[in-house]
Write a protein that holds these residues in place. Structure first.
Motif, PDB file in Angstrom:
ATOM      1  N   TRP A 221       0.826  -1.197   0.000  1.00 42.87           N
ATOM      2  CA  TRP A 221       0.000   0.000   0.000  1.00 42.87           C
ATOM      3  C   TRP A 221       0.864   1.251   0.000  1.00 42.87           C
ATOM      4  O   TRP A 221       2.092   1.182  -0.028  1.00 42.87           O
ATOM      5  CB  TRP A 221      -0.947  -0.002   1.193  1.00 42.87           C
ATOM      6  CG  TRP A 221      -0.295  -0.018   2.544  1.00 42.87           C
ATOM      7  CD1 TRP A 221       0.076   1.057   3.309  1.00 42.87           C
ATOM      8  CD2 TRP A 221       0.054  -1.181   3.327  1.00 42.87           C
ATOM      9  NE1 TRP A 221       0.630   0.646   4.500  1.00 42.87           N
ATOM     10  CE2 TRP A 221       0.628  -0.713   4.536  1.00 42.87           C
ATOM     11  CE3 TRP A 221      -0.068  -2.559   3.112  1.00 42.87           C
ATOM     12  CZ2 TRP A 221       1.071  -1.585   5.524  1.00 42.87           C
ATOM     13  CZ3 TRP A 221       0.384  -3.429   4.095  1.00 42.87           C
ATOM     14  CH2 TRP A 221       0.944  -2.944   5.287  1.00 42.87           C
ATOM     15  N   ILE A 222       0.212   2.408   0.022  1.00 43.41           N
ATOM     16  CA  ILE A 222       0.919   3.678   0.170  1.00 43.41           C
ATOM     17  C   ILE A 222       0.432   4.369   1.433  1.00 43.41           C
ATOM     18  O   ILE A 222      -0.726   4.224   1.841  1.00 43.41           O
ATOM     19  CB  ILE A 222       0.736   4.611  -1.053  1.00 43.41           C
ATOM     20  CG1 ILE A 222      -0.751   4.824  -1.376  1.00 43.41           C
ATOM     21  CG2 ILE A 222       1.488   4.072  -2.251  1.00 43.41           C
ATOM     22  CD1 ILE A 222      -0.983   5.845  -2.488  1.00 43.41           C
ATOM     23  N   MET A 223       1.349   5.109   2.050  1.00 43.95           N
ATOM     24  CA  MET A 223       1.032   5.966   3.178  1.00 43.95           C
ATOM     25  C   MET A 223       1.136   7.412   2.696  1.00 43.95           C
ATOM     26  O   MET A 223       2.191   7.826   2.202  1.00 43.95           O
ATOM     27  CB  MET A 223       1.990   5.725   4.339  1.00 43.95           C
ATOM     28  CG  MET A 223       1.912   4.339   4.946  1.00 43.95           C
ATOM     29  SD  MET A 223       0.294   3.965   5.711  1.00 43.95           S
ATOM     30  CE  MET A 223       0.191   5.239   6.974  1.00 43.95           C
ATOM     31  N   VAL A 224       0.045   8.158   2.827  1.00 48.17           N
ATOM     32  CA  VAL A 224      -0.030   9.512   2.289  1.00 48.17           C
ATOM     33  C   VAL A 224      -0.172  10.513   3.421  1.00 48.17           C
ATOM     34  O   VAL A 224      -1.048  10.369   4.283  1.00 48.17           O
ATOM     35  CB  VAL A 224      -1.224   9.656   1.324  1.00 48.17           C
ATOM     36  CG1 VAL A 224      -1.288  11.071   0.761  1.00 48.17           C
ATOM     37  CG2 VAL A 224      -1.113   8.641   0.188  1.00 48.17           C
ATOM     38  N   GLN A 225       0.720  11.501   3.438  1.00 51.86           N
ATOM     39  CA  GLN A 225       0.609  12.588   4.416  1.00 51.86           C
ATOM     40  C   GLN A 225      -0.235  13.685   3.785  1.00 51.86           C
ATOM     41  O   GLN A 225       0.141  14.272   2.777  1.00 51.86           O
ATOM     42  CB  GLN A 225       2.001  13.107   4.774  1.00 51.86           C
ATOM     43  CG  GLN A 225       2.013  14.086   5.941  1.00 51.86           C
ATOM     44  CD  GLN A 225       1.885  15.531   5.510  1.00 51.86           C
ATOM     45  OE1 GLN A 225       2.695  16.026   4.733  1.00 51.86           O
ATOM     46  NE2 GLN A 225       0.854  16.210   6.000  1.00 51.86           N
ATOM     47  N   ALA A 226      -1.409  13.957   4.392  1.00 50.93           N
ATOM     48  CA  ALA A 226      -2.349  14.913   3.816  1.00 50.93           C
ATOM     49  C   ALA A 226      -3.005  15.729   4.918  1.00 50.93           C
ATOM     50  O   ALA A 226      -3.082  15.308   6.075  1.00 50.93           O
ATOM     51  CB  ALA A 226      -3.415  14.185   2.994  1.00 50.93           C
ATOM     52  N   ARG A 227      -3.511  16.897   4.538  1.00 53.19           N
ATOM     53  CA  ARG A 227      -4.136  17.796   5.507  1.00 53.19           C
ATOM     54  C   ARG A 227      -5.474  17.269   5.994  1.00 53.19           C
ATOM     55  O   ARG A 227      -5.936  17.616   7.091  1.00 53.19           O
ATOM     56  CB  ARG A 227      -4.310  19.187   4.895  1.00 53.19           C
ATOM     57  CG  ARG A 227      -5.012  19.202   3.554  1.00 53.19           C
ATOM     58  CD  ARG A 227      -5.046  20.592   2.927  1.00 53.19           C
ATOM     59  NE  ARG A 227      -5.451  20.555   1.534  1.00 53.19           N
ATOM     60  CZ  ARG A 227      -6.699  20.478   1.102  1.00 53.19           C
ATOM     61  NH1 ARG A 227      -7.694  20.426   1.980  1.00 53.19           N
ATOM     62  NH2 ARG A 227      -6.966  20.455  -0.194  1.00 53.19           N
ATOM     63  N   GLU A 228      -6.118  16.418   5.180  1.00 53.40           N
ATOM     64  CA  GLU A 228      -7.390  15.819   5.570  1.00 53.40           C
ATOM     65  C   GLU A 228      -7.675  14.642   4.651  1.00 53.40           C
ATOM     66  O   GLU A 228      -7.003  14.457   3.619  1.00 53.40           O
ATOM     67  CB  GLU A 228      -8.537  16.837   5.465  1.00 53.40           C
ATOM     68  CG  GLU A 228      -8.779  17.327   4.052  1.00 53.40           C
ATOM     69  CD  GLU A 228      -9.897  18.353   3.964  1.00 53.40           C
ATOM     70  OE1 GLU A 228     -10.282  18.905   5.007  1.00 53.40           O
ATOM     71  OE2 GLU A 228     -10.388  18.590   2.833  1.00 53.40           O
ATOM     72  N   LEU A 229      -8.664  13.845   5.024  1.00 52.06           N
ATOM     73  CA  LEU A 229      -9.066  12.718   4.189  1.00 52.06           C
ATOM     74  C   LEU A 229     -10.178  13.176   3.249  1.00 52.06           C
ATOM     75  O   LEU A 229     -11.359  13.123   3.579  1.00 52.06           O
ATOM     76  CB  LEU A 229      -9.546  11.550   5.058  1.00 52.06           C
ATOM     77  CG  LEU A 229      -9.919  10.267   4.299  1.00 52.06           C
ATOM     78  CD1 LEU A 229      -8.699   9.697   3.576  1.00 52.06           C
ATOM     79  CD2 LEU A 229     -10.502   9.241   5.258  1.00 52.06           C
ATOM     80  N   SER A 230      -9.780  13.653   2.083  1.00 47.32           N
ATOM     81  CA  SER A 230     -10.726  14.079   1.052  1.00 47.32           C
ATOM     82  C   SER A 230     -10.091  13.846  -0.304  1.00 47.32           C
ATOM     83  O   SER A 230      -8.862  13.716  -0.413  1.00 47.32           O
ATOM     84  CB  SER A 230     -11.091  15.554   1.211  1.00 47.32           C
ATOM     85  OG  SER A 230      -9.988  16.386   0.946  1.00 47.32           O
ATOM     86  N   ARG A 231     -10.906  13.799  -1.345  1.00 47.76           N
ATOM     87  CA  ARG A 231     -10.370  13.590  -2.690  1.00 47.76           C
ATOM     88  C   ARG A 231      -9.308  14.631  -3.023  1.00 47.76           C
ATOM     89  O   ARG A 231      -8.204  14.294  -3.465  1.00 47.76           O
ATOM     90  CB  ARG A 231     -11.487  13.643  -3.732  1.00 47.76           C
ATOM     91  CG  ARG A 231     -10.973  13.614  -5.171  1.00 47.76           C
ATOM     92  CD  ARG A 231     -12.049  13.988  -6.179  1.00 47.76           C
ATOM     93  NE  ARG A 231     -11.483  14.049  -7.531  1.00 47.76           N
ATOM     94  CZ  ARG A 231     -10.889  15.111  -8.049  1.00 47.76           C
ATOM     95  NH1 ARG A 231     -10.769  16.229  -7.315  1.00 47.76           N
ATOM     96  NH2 ARG A 231     -10.411  15.083  -9.287  1.00 47.76           N
ATOM     97  N   ASP A 232      -9.640  15.886  -2.839  1.00 47.48           N
ATOM     98  CA  ASP A 232      -8.719  16.950  -3.227  1.00 47.48           C
ATOM     99  C   ASP A 232      -7.425  16.896  -2.429  1.00 47.48           C
ATOM    100  O   ASP A 232      -6.332  17.084  -2.980  1.00 47.48           O
ATOM    101  CB  ASP A 232      -9.390  18.314  -3.066  1.00 47.48           C
ATOM    102  CG  ASP A 232     -10.483  18.557  -4.098  1.00 47.48           C
ATOM    103  OD1 ASP A 232     -10.572  17.764  -5.069  1.00 47.48           O
ATOM    104  OD2 ASP A 232     -11.247  19.522  -3.939  1.00 47.48           O
TER     105      ASP A 232
ATOM    106  N   ALA B  68       5.705   4.095  -0.247  1.00 47.08           N
ATOM    107  CA  ALA B  68       5.119   2.782  -0.473  1.00 47.08           C
ATOM    108  C   ALA B  68       5.634   1.809   0.573  1.00 47.08           C
ATOM    109  O   ALA B  68       6.807   1.870   0.965  1.00 47.08           O
ATOM    110  CB  ALA B  68       5.484   2.287  -1.875  1.00 47.08           C
ATOM    111  N   THR B  69       4.776   0.894   0.993  1.00 46.96           N
ATOM    112  CA  THR B  69       5.203  -0.026   2.050  1.00 46.96           C
ATOM    113  C   THR B  69       4.354  -1.292   2.060  1.00 46.96           C
ATOM    114  O   THR B  69       3.238  -1.334   1.533  1.00 46.96           O
ATOM    115  CB  THR B  69       5.137   0.658   3.428  1.00 46.96           C
ATOM    116  OG1 THR B  69       5.687  -0.213   4.421  1.00 46.96           O
ATOM    117  CG2 THR B  69       3.713   1.009   3.806  1.00 46.96           C
ATOM    118  N   GLN B  70       4.930  -2.321   2.699  1.00 47.20           N
ATOM    119  CA  GLN B  70       4.209  -3.543   3.038  1.00 47.20           C
ATOM    120  C   GLN B  70       4.126  -3.710   4.551  1.00 47.20           C
ATOM    121  O   GLN B  70       3.676  -4.742   5.029  1.00 47.20           O
ATOM    122  CB  GLN B  70       4.911  -4.752   2.425  1.00 47.20           C
ATOM    123  CG  GLN B  70       4.932  -4.737   0.907  1.00 47.20           C
ATOM    124  CD  GLN B  70       5.714  -5.889   0.322  1.00 47.20           C
ATOM    125  OE1 GLN B  70       6.828  -6.208   0.784  1.00 47.20           O
ATOM    126  NE2 GLN B  70       5.167  -6.530  -0.685  1.00 47.20           N
ATOM    127  N   GLY B  71       4.565  -2.697   5.279  1.00 49.38           N
ATOM    128  CA  GLY B  71       4.551  -2.765   6.733  1.00 49.38           C
ATOM    129  C   GLY B  71       5.455  -1.764   7.410  1.00 49.38           C
ATOM    130  O   GLY B  71       5.018  -1.016   8.292  1.00 49.38           O
TER     131      GLY B  71
END
Length: 289
Positions: free
Chosen positions: A188-199, A212-215
């Motif tokens: 999977w990927i780990m994403v650093q974002a300001r909020e959980l939204s499409r934009d 990207a990571t498996q753990g």
């Protein structure tokens, strides 16, 4: 979602998976339930030539998505391109198969991101792929392309070759789940974002605020010509560059939680791979010198 020591929010997601809407073995509802049970914050259902819809509820985001391909001509190059985040259906016809560049352009015109899927499995060559413009990511690892379902899950050499030619594609990992017999919830990927939204998620993906990571979880800090990595306990941390040999390219041992690398005059880029005691990997994108 978790908040790191700097107060930044990180979200877990998978951008490539299939359901009974194409050749997957679970319905969309069943597939989503599998991933939500494993703590995923966002997904994209990317069935072949069938766009999965976007929706959101508290604590969970579904991005629109689909996988498109340009046929089976190895001489021209077989490209599978995942589109995510489209605001409308891309203007694409399945027959005759469109050129890969047409697929990329159509995804982008529909407001989405175009990601190159499993280039090692597709036997893509860097010299050919350099002609493609507008890709915003590439799978460095694709779970379903591995044993026992298939082969060639790892595309690091392809990505390194692309970088050597001057094209630095962000490195992603995805399951491409079809069977749901172990090929799900593995990469999977780990994403650093300001909020959980499409934009917000698309903005962070386009900025490169993900890995990207498996753990293994990790953090990278760059100070001049030094790159510092801190991580959850792993067995090895390796620094890949475009030079053939350097004395400090890897740290290995039990419970390794960090490593540093000094960029040398002959290095033009650096990327990082980690592996834990169970063989689970993690990958950074490229740091350009």
């Amino acid at each position: 979602m978790f908040t790191d020591q700097e107060g930044k929010q990180w979200y877990k997601g998978n951008l490539h998976m299939h359901t009974t809407c194409s050749d997957g073995q679970k319905t969309p509802e069943e597939a989503v339930a599998v991933y939500r049970e494993k703590g995923y914050d966002f997904l994209a259902l990317t069935d072949h030539w069938h766009m999965g819809k976007s929706w959101q509820e508290e604590g969970f985001l579904m991005l629109s998505g689909a996988e498109y391909d340009n046929g089976a001509d190895l001489k021209e190059g077989i490209y599978h391109i995942v589109g995510v985040g489209m605001e409308r259906e891309p203007q694409l016809e399945k027959t005759p198969r469109p050129k890969a560049q047409t697929i990329i352009d159509s995804i982008r015109e529909a407001g989405g991101m175009a990601i190159l899927a499993h280039p090692a499995w597709s036997m893509n060559r860097a010299e050919q792929a350099m002609g493609l413009k507008g890709l915003e990511g590439c799978e460095i690892y694709n779970t379903t392309s591995g044993i026992p379902w298939n082969c060639r899950p790892y595309s690091g050499i392809f990505l390194d070759d692309m970088a050597n030619l001057g094209c630095f594609l962000p490195c992603m990992a995805a399951d491409d789940a079809h069977h749901y017999q172990g090929d799900e919830t593995g990469s999977w990927i780990m994403v650093q974002a300001r909020e959980l939204s499409r934009d917000a998620i698309l903005e962070s993906l386009r900025k490169g605020d993900f890995y990207a990571t498996q753990g293994p979880l990790f953090h990278v800090a760059r100070e001049g010509n030094m790159i510092h990595v801190t991580s959850t306990p792993v067995k090895s941390i390796a620094f890949f560059t475009d030079w053939i040999w350097e004395p400090d390219r890897a740290v290995a041992g039990e419970g390794v939680c960090g490593a540093s690398f000094q960029i040398k005059p002959q290095d033009h880029w650096v990327r990082i791979e980690l592996a834990d005691k169970d063989g689970r990997m993690a990958w950074s994108s490229f740091y350009r010198v």
